[in-house]
Design an enzyme around this catalytic site. Structure first.
Site, PDB file in Angstrom:
ATOM      1  N   ASP A  65      41.424  62.107 -30.256  1.00 14.76           N
ATOM      2  CA  ASP A  65      41.606  60.864 -29.524  1.00 14.76           C
ATOM      3  C   ASP A  65      43.094  60.761 -29.165  1.00 14.76           C
ATOM      4  OD1 ASP A  65      41.086  58.220 -28.580  1.00 14.76           O
ATOM      5  OD2 ASP A  65      41.867  57.439 -30.468  1.00 14.76           O
ATOM      6  N   ASP A 113      40.781  57.477 -34.965  1.00 13.19           N
ATOM      7  CA  ASP A 113      41.137  56.394 -35.891  1.00 13.19           C
ATOM      8  C   ASP A 113      40.350  55.109 -35.665  1.00 13.19           C
ATOM      9  OD1 ASP A 113      42.498  55.909 -33.418  1.00 13.19           O
ATOM     10  OD2 ASP A 113      43.718  54.420 -34.466  1.00 13.19           O
ATOM     11  N   ASP A 130      35.510  55.810 -32.460  1.00 12.39           N
ATOM     12  CA  ASP A 130      35.553  57.261 -32.688  1.00 12.39           C
ATOM     13  C   ASP A 130      34.528  57.709 -33.727  1.00 12.39           C
ATOM     14  OD1 ASP A 130      37.689  57.709 -30.905  1.00 12.39           O
ATOM     15  OD2 ASP A 130      39.140  57.095 -32.423  1.00 12.39           O
TER      16      ASP A 130
END
Length: 668
Positions: free
Chosen positions: A368, A560, A564
């Site tokens: 990410d 995080d 996700d």
């Protein structure tokens, strides 16, 4: 609100624990107290270490005396029952615990254990009057067991340090008075008072203007962390200021440290395939070895003319000692345990040794952007408002509207504009997930969000959003396009070296983000990430992960946010940024990076590779040496002394090799 354990039946406040320094305790007093405790712990450890070796020391001294009396001094009295009694007495300090353990394992249904093999071999040696060899085998085996215990103890040390970071008691302020209560009894909203050198027991929000904390136990970083008023502080952090106050925001059992401790305690339950195979192998291998030993001692009777039972029994006993699988049974779990311990020391938590194996095979790290490779702290970079609108008035309206959102963008706008004007009356406030906010001010609609929201509201604008790199926040008021703000997130300091290290390991890199595509491409180009995709919803990330896995690539996903969690669950190895990551992501992940540093990603892969390499070195060494000596033993070319080396010697070498991982430098 009522708290237990703070007053006696007469209402008097209970005395504080003697371990707690008083409010006026100086830093020097705390330092001296810490040094005394460390000295006491070192002394206790030394005594404990000596006790572990006492049986082996006693047996060693008695064995050396016996060998001297039998071979050098040739005393008349050291014969017959005296000699036998001496060797039995020499054998018992090291042999009795093993014999006892053999009986215990038999009662549990584990008939063929290493304890039984050692018992049969040594008792058999006594039966054929090979007393020194019988004692020596058990002596060296016991020494090996002690070294194994020490190695395991050392491997557990890093984890135990972490487990000791949560204090049992906290000091709270109640009606302006400081009271000590059980940490588990503290509730959300309580104010904890921390003295210098004291550990925080629960997650909370800093009330003091600012404070410095030692976060070594949580992150592995020795550098103190400074927190400002309103920022999150976590259980396990050590206060470095004189007096600091923290407002509890999370229950004791829900704190990040509690979840981390649970992960660590459960880590060894998840076994690697290699470890599971060796356990199954030992259960099949050991009975076969016992059967072969019986055959070695009996079958030659039918084929050898000058058959001597004692001679062939000795060969069978040598065979038993050599074939003991303890080198494999001990060193392989120890190798994985050492890997978990080494990772914990560096602020990386593996939820099981199976993930050490998996992460060593990773071919593509998918990550990410926000909060993983960037700081996740947005700042307003530019404000572009059309001249026909009052810039200050528009900014105040935006600030008032964004006060209804918890999104990081709202925080960035508030930090930029400043104090909220509560005289601005907002009606019909609506948050459109993934797009922005809208409301009515003075009977006119205000819209703040992305350009997709502008399109949905049929607002015409005269700029090309794709030409602007930064994240854009568009503004419309009374059906007119007003302008936009640009917001940027800074790249983490160690992000660049993370990508370089991953490429050096031969790992591909991919970035998936819900942020604007131009922003994602910009960050990816700057970091030299191979592939990058923006404007993704959580389900889009999942589909991208599926595409990569379909190409027969082993994938690790790093994130995080709660969005996700699906991608982390789908990937071969899910990695969560645990410092400020969402609880759902941390619970779903297989590996947790405690300090949110992306450079720990290649470090975790390297720890996995080194652990796997050491485990296979031990397997190869054990099988090679044992195989050679087994053949020699069956042919009568190896004595009990060679058997001792093939068993205990190989086990010690394997243990020493396994503990190497705890001393390795993974920062290279």
């Amino acid at each position: 609100m009522e708290h237990k354990h703070t007053h006696d039946k007469n209402g008097k406040q209970l005395k504080k624990s003697p371990k707690e320094p008083s409010c006026c305790a100086t830093d020097e007093a705390i330092f001296e107290q810490t040094k005394k405790e460390e000295h006491k712990a070192d002394y206790s450890n030394s005594i404990g270490l000596l006790k572990m070796f006492v049986p082996a020391i006693i047996s060693s001294i008695l064995l050396l005396i016996a060998i001297s009396l039998e071979n050098y001094f040739l005393t008349i009295w050291f014969t017959g029952w005296v000699k036998i009694a001496w060797y039995i007495f020499t054998y018992l300090p090291v042999g009795f615990p093993v014999l006892k353990q053999a009986i215990v394992t038999i009662r549990k249904g584990e008939l063929f254990s290493e304890f039984l093999l050692m018992s049969i071999a040594t008792i058999g040696a006594f039966a054929i009057e090979k007393y020194p060899e019988g004692v020596a085998v058990m002596l060296f085996y016991s020494v090996g067991e002690v070294f194994q215990a020490l190695a395991v103890k050392r491997a557990k040390a890093n984890i135990k340090t972490l487990l000791d970071q949560r204090p049992d008691e906290v000091t709270i302020l109640w009606n302006s008075e400081a009271k000590i209560i059980k940490a588990i009894d503290a509730t959300i909203g309580d104010i904890i008072q921390l003295k210098s050198g004291e550990k925080l027991g629960l997650d909370g929000e800093l009330i003091s203007e600012n404070a410095s904390f030692n976060t070594t136990a949580l992150t592995g970083e020795s550098k103190p962390t400074t927190k400002n008023k309103g920022e999150v502080v976590l259980a396990g952090m050590i206060n470095l200021n004189a007096i600091t106050q923290v407002k509890v925001t999370t229950a004791y059992t829900d704190s990040k440290l509690s979840k981390i401790l649970e992960m660590v305690q459960n880590a060894t339950k998840q076994k690697a395939p290699t470890e599971l195979f060796i356990r199954k192998f030992a259960k099949i291998y050991t009975p076969i070895v016992v059967l072969l030993a019986i055959m070695i001692s009996t079958i030659p009777y039918f084929f050898v003319d000058n058959y001597v039972f004692n001679q062939w029994l000795y060969r069978a006993l040598v065979f038993l000692v050599i074939s003991c699988p303890c080198a494999l049974v001990i060193s392989i779990p120890l190798g994985y345990f050492g890997g978990i311990g080494a990772a914990s020391k560096n602020g990386i938590l593996f939820k099981g040794s199976n993930f050490l194996d998996l992460i060593a095979t990773i071919q593509n790290v998918v990550m990410d952007k926000t909060g993983t490779m960037t700081e996740g702290v947005f700042k307003v970079q530019e404000v572009v408002i059309k001249p026909e609108f009052n810039k200050e008035e528009i900014l105040q309206m935006i600030n008032a509207l964004e006060n209804h959102s918890t999104h990081p963008v709202a925080t960035a706008i508030h930090d930029f504009v400043g104090q909220i004007d509560y005289t601005i009356k907002l009606n019909d406030v609506k948050e459109i997930s993934g797009h922005g906010l809208k409301a009515t001010i003075r009977d006119k609609e205000i819209i703040v969000g992305n350009f997709k929201l502008m399109d949905d509201a049929s607002i015409k604008y005269d700029i090309d959003p794709t030409k602007i790199v930064y994240t854009l926040i568009a503004i419309a008021y009374d059906k007119q396009f007003v302008g936009y703000l640009t917001i940027a997130d800074s790249i983490k300091e160690d992000a660049q070296i993370t990508i370089e290290k991953l490429k050096a390991l031969g790992v591909k890199t991919t970035m998936l983000s819900g942020d604007k595509n131009t922003v994602v491409k910009y960050v990816a180009d700057k970091l030299k990430i191979t592939h990058a995709f923006g404007d993704l919803l959580p389900e889009d990330k999942v589909n991208k992960i599926k595409e990569i896995i379909a190409q027969n690539q082993t994938v690790a996903f790093v994130g995080d946010g709660i969005n996700d969690a699906p991608a982390i669950a789908l990937s071969n190895v899910g990695i969560a940024m645990g410092g400020l990551g969402s609880d759902a992501t941390i619970e779903t992940a297989d590996v947790v990076i405690q300090d949110d540093m992306p450079s720990k990603i290649p470090m975790a892969i390297n720890i996995g590779k080194q652990t796997k390499r050491i485990v296979w070195q031990n397997i190869t060494m054990a099988f090679a040496i044992k195989g050679i000596v087994l053949i020699l033993g069956a042919g009568g070319l190896a004595t009990m002394w060679e058997a001792v080396f093939a068993d205990v010697g190989v086990a010690l070498l394997a243990i020493l090799n396994a503990v190497r991982i705890q001393n390795m430098n993974f920062n290279k």
